[in-house]
Design a protein around this motif. Structure first.
Motif, PDB file in Angstrom:
ATOM      1  N   LEU A   1       5.191  13.587   0.322  1.00 23.49           N
ATOM      2  CA  LEU A   1       3.829  13.236  -0.045  1.00 23.49           C
ATOM      3  C   LEU A   1       2.954  13.232   1.195  1.00 23.49           C
ATOM      4  N   ASP A   2       1.671  13.438   0.975  1.00 22.99           N
ATOM      5  CA  ASP A   2       0.706  13.344   2.062  1.00 22.99           C
ATOM      6  C   ASP A   2       0.201  11.911   2.169  1.00 22.99           C
ATOM      7  N   THR A   3      -0.029  11.480   3.381  1.00 18.26           N
ATOM      8  CA  THR A   3      -0.582  10.153   3.613  1.00 18.26           C
ATOM      9  C   THR A   3      -2.099  10.186   3.439  1.00 18.26           C
ATOM     10  N   HIS A   4      -2.625   9.137   2.817  1.00 18.88           N
ATOM     11  CA  HIS A   4      -4.063   9.006   2.604  1.00 18.88           C
ATOM     12  C   HIS A   4      -4.583   7.835   3.433  1.00 18.88           C
ATOM     13  N   SER A   5      -5.701   8.037   4.084  1.00 18.79           N
ATOM     14  CA  SER A   5      -6.338   6.951   4.800  1.00 18.79           C
ATOM     15  C   SER A   5      -7.271   6.208   3.854  1.00 18.79           C
ATOM     16  N   HIS A   6      -6.970   4.942   3.628  1.00 16.54           N
ATOM     17  CA  HIS A   6      -7.810   4.127   2.749  1.00 16.54           C
ATOM     18  C   HIS A   6      -8.897   3.464   3.598  1.00 16.54           C
ATOM     19  N   ASP A   7      -9.817   4.305   4.065  1.00 15.48           N
ATOM     20  CA  ASP A   7     -10.919   3.818   4.887  1.00 15.48           C
ATOM     21  C   ASP A   7     -12.091   3.423   3.994  1.00 15.48           C
ATOM     22  N   ASP A   8     -13.288   3.364   4.545  1.00 12.34           N
ATOM     23  CA  ASP A   8     -14.455   2.912   3.786  1.00 12.34           C
ATOM     24  C   ASP A   8     -14.793   3.835   2.615  1.00 12.34           C
TER      25      ASP A   8
ATOM     26  N   GLN B   1      -2.702   3.548   6.149  1.00 11.79           N
ATOM     27  CA  GLN B   1      -2.279   4.912   5.858  1.00 11.79           C
ATOM     28  C   GLN B   1      -1.277   4.817   4.710  1.00 11.79           C
ATOM     29  N   VAL B   2      -1.677   5.309   3.542  1.00 13.81           N
ATOM     30  CA  VAL B   2      -1.012   4.972   2.284  1.00 13.81           C
ATOM     31  C   VAL B   2      -0.523   6.236   1.587  1.00 13.81           C
ATOM     32  N   LEU B   3       0.639   6.142   0.948  1.00 13.94           N
ATOM     33  CA  LEU B   3       1.111   7.198   0.062  1.00 13.94           C
ATOM     34  C   LEU B   3       0.600   6.945  -1.341  1.00 13.94           C
ATOM     35  N   HIS B   4       0.269   8.020  -2.060  1.00 13.23           N
ATOM     36  CA  HIS B   4      -0.076   7.943  -3.473  1.00 13.23           C
ATOM     37  C   HIS B   4       1.139   8.432  -4.261  1.00 13.23           C
ATOM     38  N   PHE B   5       1.972   7.494  -4.682  1.00 13.53           N
ATOM     39  CA  PHE B   5       3.207   7.865  -5.368  1.00 13.53           C
ATOM     40  C   PHE B   5       2.934   8.535  -6.710  1.00 13.53           C
ATOM     41  N   SER B   6       1.742   8.341  -7.249  1.00  9.94           N
ATOM     42  CA  SER B   6       1.386   9.015  -8.510  1.00  9.94           C
ATOM     43  C   SER B   6       1.307  10.526  -8.345  1.00  9.94           C
ATOM     44  N   GLU B   7       1.287  11.007  -7.108  1.00  6.08           N
ATOM     45  CA  GLU B   7       1.260  12.445  -6.871  1.00  6.08           C
ATOM     46  C   GLU B   7       2.631  13.091  -7.041  1.00  6.08           C
ATOM     47  N   LEU B   8       3.681  12.251  -7.082  1.00  2.00           N
ATOM     48  CA  LEU B   8       5.013  12.792  -7.332  1.00  2.00           C
ATOM     49  C   LEU B   8       5.093  13.369  -8.736  1.00  2.00           C
ATOM     50  N   ASP B   9       5.808  14.450  -8.907  1.00  2.00           N
ATOM     51  CA  ASP B   9       5.997  15.025 -10.239  1.00  2.00           C
ATOM     52  C   ASP B   9       6.641  13.989 -11.146  1.00  2.00           C
ATOM     53  N   GLY B  10       6.067  13.784 -12.323  1.00  2.00           N
ATOM     54  CA  GLY B  10       6.627  12.867 -13.300  1.00  2.00           C
ATOM     55  C   GLY B  10       6.204  11.430 -13.111  1.00  2.00           C
ATOM     56  N   ALA B  11       5.484  11.129 -12.054  1.00  3.23           N
ATOM     57  CA  ALA B  11       5.074   9.739 -11.839  1.00  3.23           C
ATOM     58  C   ALA B  11       3.910   9.389 -12.744  1.00  3.23           C
TER      59      ALA B  11
ATOM     60  N   THR C   1       8.495  -1.124   8.174  1.00  2.29           N
ATOM     61  CA  THR C   1       8.364  -2.054   9.289  1.00  2.29           C
ATOM     62  C   THR C   1       7.403  -3.173   8.912  1.00  2.29           C
ATOM     63  N   TYR C   2       7.773  -4.387   9.250  1.00  2.00           N
ATOM     64  CA  TYR C   2       6.857  -5.506   9.034  1.00  2.00           C
ATOM     65  C   TYR C   2       5.563  -5.249   9.815  1.00  2.00           C
ATOM     66  N   GLY C   3       4.433  -5.293   9.130  1.00  2.00           N
ATOM     67  CA  GLY C   3       3.158  -5.000   9.769  1.00  2.00           C
ATOM     68  C   GLY C   3       2.922  -3.528  10.007  1.00  2.00           C
ATOM     69  N   GLY C   4       3.655  -2.661   9.283  1.00  2.85           N
ATOM     70  CA  GLY C   4       3.493  -1.224   9.435  1.00  2.85           C
ATOM     71  C   GLY C   4       2.102  -0.760   9.064  1.00  2.85           C
ATOM     72  N   ASN C   5       1.808   0.541   9.317  1.00  2.00           N
ATOM     73  CA  ASN C   5       0.440   1.030   9.164  1.00  2.00           C
ATOM     74  C   ASN C   5      -0.014   1.156   7.722  1.00  2.00           C
ATOM     75  N   VAL C   6       0.846   0.814   6.754  1.00  4.46           N
ATOM     76  CA  VAL C   6       0.372   0.738   5.361  1.00  4.46           C
ATOM     77  C   VAL C   6      -0.452  -0.520   5.152  1.00  4.46           C
ATOM     78  N   ASN C   7      -0.395  -1.435   6.103  1.00  4.72           N
ATOM     79  CA  ASN C   7      -1.215  -2.650   6.047  1.00  4.72           C
ATOM     80  C   ASN C   7      -2.492  -2.430   6.844  1.00  4.72           C
ATOM     81  N   GLY C   8      -3.622  -2.658   6.230  1.00  4.09           N
ATOM     82  CA  GLY C   8      -4.888  -2.567   6.936  1.00  4.09           C
ATOM     83  C   GLY C   8      -5.284  -3.905   7.524  1.00  4.09           C
ATOM     84  N   ASN C   9      -6.225  -3.864   8.448  1.00  2.00           N
ATOM     85  CA  ASN C   9      -6.831  -5.096   8.959  1.00  2.00           C
ATOM     86  C   ASN C   9      -8.243  -4.787   9.433  1.00  2.00           C
ATOM     87  N   SER C  10      -8.843  -5.690  10.135  1.00  2.18           N
ATOM     88  CA  SER C  10     -10.249  -5.516  10.515  1.00  2.18           C
ATOM     89  C   SER C  10     -10.458  -4.367  11.484  1.00  2.18           C
TER      90      SER C  10
END
Length: 606
Positions: free
Chosen positions: A20-27, A596-606, A582-591
């Motif tokens: 899957l491609d990573t998506h940036s959940h920015d503004d 940087q998030v995966l969209h698992f719905s993009e998987l076939d059959g999801a 990882t605890y505090g990995g880049n899937v967690n945003g902050n100020s």
């Protein structure tokens, strides 16, 4: 400690389906809903308390989501002194492996001052009443709110409106104080609840210091109309039983998110995590005039505890009947009634067992379809410490384990990604051991199996010479797919008795049912009280099965199940999920940075 950190040489062992491609959940990204969890000084029912809240409200705001559509819910951990996860109670999230919100099983918790975007998608035919709650420590007692999955078309029953009845308990201790006491040696028990919260309001019968926060909730209804009451037990410790003054019957139409055929009752009994939707017929103007009033009490009492705690709400009719004088006068919401208007019964063992029927056939597996049975023996160990064991094992969230049985170093799904060879349970060894893998202390299952799970309670064991044998009641909850509740009974489980009691019934799908104790105590190690589930294994993932009494969870009463092989569970290459591992990995945003998030719905059959 059985969990082993990874070595890079093992990375190539993980079987994957696609990347899957990573998506940036920015503004530029807008979530469908936002929940912010804080801690603040709050006054509840007259008691001042440092409380964990969602969106500064108690309960948290209702969320309404559609069936079979991807929904993103952003959860902020605005606390500075604790971790957080959010669990979507009753919703299976097999296609979204890091969204179940369980720190022991599926995800690292959200660090303080960070946020996490949960990706949810409920399957078809899951419309109903659920709730969301933190799955860390004792936060759940207040950090919770209703979650409604909307019917895609008209629901199978007609009604004029709906009301939510959200039940919670509260204590005059902070979450951290309660957890510390339960993990202390000797045990420092927090005591009985200081009151029931009905839609966030109550009048406590324990040492109120702030009368301005005392109030009874009001449930407004109109004469002659039919309502869908969504009753949600987001409770912590006690068995709840409640009824409505001068309203002697209503029809259950849904249990734990599954529609049922109408079943008429005059009260509800609910354990932590259970939900019932009922059709409630309001009285006509003529009926109200005969009674001579517009306000009626909802009376709620605790069961299965050392003492009975009673609280109230007000069922209030709008005055469209043009009442005058004393009949039009509303009762005070700043005080309880002088005398309880109702006499509620003691615990109803087996409440609604074998009575509920699905609205449509639901493929209940017969005994001949069961491929394997797993018996979980449940027992309290009493010494200077108190620990609940399931087949001799306790799972604790933060590594506190006085018996040194199991101390997870990281969420189990993370462990599988990190080192499949070391951490994938041995199915054959588990089967030979009755279901529990002796190394990982998890319960593996193969996709396509039909498993019968038997919960058998034993009298408490003591080591200090005192008389043991104590028992308790346990609302057992399963993450992942719902199970068929095959009922329960007193004494020792017996498969012939199960089949006799099932004869002629149509079990419904549930996610939380109660293992009753039937007596306060029995002989030490004596078997007393059982519950049986049947489960089709078709939802790959790492799922918790645990008692939903918060105190018992903290004291170890939790199990972890691994449904499927690595190829079923680890469906995305490890490098793509690095941020989740990882605890505090880049899937967690902050100020300072967007997640940087995966969209698992993009998987076939999801």
């Amino acid at each position: 400690m059985y969990l082993v950190r990874i070595c890079l040489a093992y990375l190539h062992l993980i079987t994957v389906a696609t990347s899957l491609d990573t998506h940036s959940h920015d503004d530029s990204f807008t979530p469908d809903a936002v929940l912010r969890v804080t801690r603040q000084n709050t006054s509840i029912g007259g008691i001042n308390r440092y409380t964990t809240l969602v969106n500064n409200s108690l309960p948290g705001p209702p969320l309404r989501i559609p069936e079979n559509q991807v929904v993103w819910i952003r959860v902020y951990n605005d606390m500075t002194d604790d971790n957080l996860t959010m669990h979507w109670h009753g919703l299976a999230q097999a296609a979204y492996p890091f969204s179940d919100g369980t720190p022991l099983a599926s995800q690292w918790p959200i660090p303080p001052l960070h946020f996490f975007d949960y990706e949810l998608q409920t399957p078809n035919d899951t419309a109903g009443s659920y709730y969301y709650h933190s799955h860390v420590g004792f936060q759940t007692s207040t950090a919770a709110g209703p979650l409604i999955v909307e019917d895609p078309v008209a629901p199978p029953y007609e009604f004029d409106g709906e009301r939510i009845i959200f039940l919670q308990e509260f204590w005059n201790h902070t979450d951290q104080e309660i957890v510390k006491g339960l993990e202390s040696t000797p045990l420092n028990w927090p005591g009985e609840t200081n009151g029931w919260l009905i839609n966030g309001k109550t009048i406590s019968d324990w040492g109120a210091v702030n009368r301005s926060s005392e109030a009874l909730s009001v449930i407004d209804i109109e004469p002659g109309k039919k309502y869908r009451f969504r009753c949600i037990a987001a409770t912590s410790l006690s068995l709840a039983i409640f009824a409505f003054e001068n309203h002697t019957s209503f029809d259950i139409i849904e249990a734990d998110g599954s529609y049922t055929q109408p079943n008429t009752v005059n009260l509800l009994q609910m354990g932590s995590g259970q939900r019932y939707d009922v059709l409630f017929q309001a009285k006509t103007c003529d009926e109200l005039k005969q009674l001579g009033k517009l306000d009626y009490y909802m009376q709620l009492e605790s069961r299965e505890r050392l003492s009975v705690v009673t609280n109230y709400a007000v069922l209030r009719y709008t005055n469209s009947c043009n009442f005058t004088g004393s009949a039009a006068k509303n009762v005070s919401t700043k005080s309880n009634p002088d005398e309880p208007p109702l006499v509620l019964p003691p615990t109803i063992n087996g409440f609604l067992d074998y009575a509920l029927k699905p609205i449509i056939p639901n493929n209940f597996p017969s005994a001949s379809e069961v491929t394997r049975r797993v018996i979980i023996n449940i027992q309290l160990i009493e010494d200077q410490y108190y620990t609940w064991l399931d087949n001799g094992i306790d799972w604790t969230e933060d590594g506190s384990d006085p018996l040194n049985h199991t101390t997870p170093a990281e969420p189990y799904l993370v462990s599988l990604y990190n080192n499949q060879t070391a951490n994938l349970p041995n199915y054959e060894a588990a089967v030979n051991a009755g279901g529990l893998d002796p190394v990982t202390k998890t319960y593996p299952a193969k996709i396509g199996e039909v498993i019968e799970i038997v919960f058998q309670q034993l009298g408490a064991h003591t080591y200090d010479g005192e008389v043991g044998g104590s028992l308790d009641f346990h609302p057992w909850h399963a993450h992942g797919n719902h199970f068929w509740d095959a009922g329960g009974g007193d004494g020792v489980w017996n498969s012939s008795v199960v089949e006799q009691q099932l004869a002629g019934t149509q079990p419904v799908l549930r996610d939380t049912t109660i293992l009753y104790r039937y007596n306060e105590s029995t002989g030490v190690d004596e078997k007393k009280g059982w519950r049986v589930w049947r489960l089709r294994i078709d939802d790959p993932g790492v799922w918790m099965v645990h008692c939903h009494t918060l105190q018992h969870m903290i004291m170890g009463m939790q199990t972890v199940w691994v449904h499927g092989d690595a190829k079923d569970i680890l469906t995305v290459p490890r490098p793509d999920v690095e941020g989740y591992l990882t605890y505090g990995g880049n899937v967690n945003g902050n100020s300072s940075h967007a997640p940087q998030v995966l969209h698992f719905s993009e998987l076939d059959g999801a």
